[in-house]
Design an enzyme around this catalytic site. Structure first.
Site, PDB file in Angstrom:
ATOM      1  N   PHE A  28       0.865  -1.182   0.000  1.00 18.19           N
ATOM      2  CA  PHE A  28       0.000   0.000   0.000  1.00 18.19           C
ATOM      3  C   PHE A  28       0.898   1.226   0.000  1.00 18.19           C
ATOM      4  O   PHE A  28       1.578   1.519   0.978  1.00 18.19           O
ATOM      5  CB  PHE A  28      -0.942   0.051   1.202  1.00 18.19           C
ATOM      6  CG  PHE A  28      -1.868   1.235   1.123  1.00 18.19           C
ATOM      7  CD1 PHE A  28      -3.017   1.169   0.357  1.00 18.19           C
ATOM      8  CD2 PHE A  28      -1.568   2.419   1.769  1.00 18.19           C
ATOM      9  CE1 PHE A  28      -3.865   2.266   0.245  1.00 18.19           C
ATOM     10  CE2 PHE A  28      -2.402   3.522   1.671  1.00 18.19           C
ATOM     11  CZ  PHE A  28      -3.551   3.444   0.902  1.00 18.19           C
ATOM     12  N   ASP A  58       9.616   3.048   1.575  1.00 14.61           N
ATOM     13  CA  ASP A  58       8.410   3.813   1.904  1.00 14.61           C
ATOM     14  C   ASP A  58       8.196   3.737   3.411  1.00 14.61           C
ATOM     15  O   ASP A  58       7.644   2.774   3.935  1.00 14.61           O
ATOM     16  CB  ASP A  58       7.209   3.240   1.150  1.00 14.61           C
ATOM     17  CG  ASP A  58       5.920   4.004   1.447  1.00 14.61           C
ATOM     18  OD1 ASP A  58       5.893   4.792   2.414  1.00 14.61           O
ATOM     19  OD2 ASP A  58       4.928   3.790   0.726  1.00 14.61           O
ATOM     20  N   LYS A 106       2.773  11.345   6.854  1.00 15.55           N
ATOM     21  CA  LYS A 106       1.913  11.148   8.022  1.00 15.55           C
ATOM     22  C   LYS A 106       2.414  11.922   9.243  1.00 15.55           C
ATOM     23  O   LYS A 106       2.130  13.097   9.388  1.00 15.55           O
ATOM     24  CB  LYS A 106       1.735   9.661   8.306  1.00 15.55           C
ATOM     25  CG  LYS A 106       0.944   8.948   7.206  1.00 15.55           C
ATOM     26  CD  LYS A 106       0.477   7.592   7.626  1.00 15.55           C
ATOM     27  CE  LYS A 106      -0.215   6.843   6.500  1.00 15.55           C
ATOM     28  NZ  LYS A 106      -1.466   7.454   6.051  1.00 15.55           N
TER      29      LYS A 106
END
Length: 424
Positions: free
Chosen positions: A160, A245, A274
């Site tokens: 993801f 990532d 985030k």
């Protein structure tokens, strides 16, 4: 109040209709006017402090999701709010058409924290991933010598990395992918955790390997300990960039600033997001050395909001808090508590549980119900978590959570399991 009544009128709190709205009112209004791209739990949050949130009726919940790790430092963090308020009173946006006095100090601090030379700031995590893809391709053409428009990137199955049209092109999630073709070419997907499969997928067109050090959306999948070191060796041997990532796994979630640290691996580039915005605004970045990010020249990539002064002020405070504060130690210490407590539930409704730092993926016996049903029951008991993929639940409380609160939340988890077993 009906879901669409008096939409143009608002009270002093901004509520449509000139009156206080109940949770049911808020949910009805949202369902009437919002695109149905999420299926939230029926909880309407109005306030947050630390690891706790309060809904519009005054009910309190322990937040064990923390905005998918965007809220690593908790709700209403005074240090982050102070940095944001101070900057809001000065200037919030200049665009990259000019310099601002927060930009240089912020990118310098972030680069130093990551052990790299350069930073390319963006906003969302998906934008950071798109940046990584563009940089890898350009590096492949200009540095490695891949024939133009033939660059490929190796990715892992069940990944993801976001939901843009390019990113879903190499997703195996049918919900995220189906119906959005045609898909962007140039990606080769191999099983996660299989370094040999990565080696087999690389050829003369391969510019990069893009993987999550820990797969979050897939259910907090922690790879074998030799996986990332083997990927590093393969990328070195084949002259391929290793892009990690760390949008969700980085910035303290696993008990380290970078999840790659757990195996001593240093990739060629990190993608952060985030928690980099402190839960106040979206902030992301690609961080790498000059020999990687140096391929980008003016006009080739950018963002109106990327590197804005407010992002710089908050992002710099995030770096300071991570390097000087108690957050990493708290994640490591309480991560052991989380691991131990989840082990207690195995055989009592939990099939298996994986955790690293304050981050866990919990596979519940499907006979007890779906992950969504478990989340609904937990919300009734005052704990907020998120399901993923059938009967798997993700738990990622803020790094500021106390041991007592963590144990309280896990006690509620045990109660819900017991209730579900009794109802079989």
């Amino acid at each position: 109040m009906s879901s669409t009544q008096n939409l143009g009128e608002q009270d002093s709190a901004g509520n449509p209709g000139g009156q206080a709205l109940t949770s049911a009112d808020h949910i009805a209004l949202a369902q009437a006017r919002s695109a149905h791209n999420y299926a939230p739990l029926p909880v309407v949050i109005a306030e947050g402090r630390g690891a706790w949130v309060t809904d519009v009726e005054g009910r309190r919940y322990l937040d064990c999701l923390a905005g998918y790790s965007a809220m690593n430092f908790g709700h209403h963090n005074p240090d982050l709010l102070a940095a944001a308020h101070e900057q809001i009173d000065r200037v919030t946006l200049t665009s990259r058409a000019f310099y601002n006095d927060q930009f240089g100090p912020w990118v310098s601090a972030l680069a130093e924290m990551a052990g790299k030379e350069k930073v390319l700031p963006m906003n969302t995590g998906a934008e950071a991933v798109e940046t990584g893809i563009k940089v890898a391709r350009k590096w492949g053409y200009e540095v490695k010598g891949i024939p133009q428009d033939q660059a490929t990137i190796v990715v892992a199955g069940a990944n993801f990395h976001g939901r843009t049209t390019t990113i879903i092109s190499f997703s195996s999630d049918t919900e995220a992918r189906t119906g959005f073709g045609p898909y962007t070419p140039g990606f080769r997907s191999v099983p996660y955790g299989d370094a040999e499969a990565i080696a087999q997928a690389i050829d003369h067109t391969t510019a990069a390997v893009l993987i999550e050090p820990v797969q979050g959306e897939a259910g907090v999948i922690v790879p074998p300990p030799d996986y990332l070191p083997r990927v590093r060796e393969i990328c070195d041997r084949e002259r391929v960039l290793f892009i990690a990532d760390e949008v969700q796994s980085g910035l303290g979630r696993t008990g380290t600033i970078r999840a790659c640290e757990h195996t001593g691996v240093v990739p060629d580039a990190y993608l952060f997001g985030k928690a980099l915005g402190g839960g106040i605004l979206p902030v992301s970045a690609m961080v790498a050395d000059e020999d990687v990010l140096g391929v980008i020249q003016p006009g080739q990539h950018g963002s109106t909001f990327g590197g804005n002064p407010l992002a710089g002020a908050v992002g710099r405070r995030v770096v300071t808090m991570l390097t000087e504060g108690p957050y990493l130690e708290n994640a490591r210490r309480l991560g052991e508590v989380l691991k131990r407590r989840l082990k207690e539930f195995e055989g009592d409704g939990v099939v298996s549980a994986r955790s690293i730092g304050l981050w866990a993926g919990i596979d519940v016996d499907p006979a007890l119900g779906t992950g969504k049903e478990l989340c609904l029951k937990l919300a009734e008991h005052g704990v907020l978590v998120k399901d993923t993929h059938g009967s798997t639940v993700r738990m990622s409380p803020p790094l500021v959570i106390s041991e007592d609160d963590l144990n309280w939340g896990l006690d509620r988890f045990g109660e819900v399991l017991a209730e579900l077993r009794a109802g079989r």
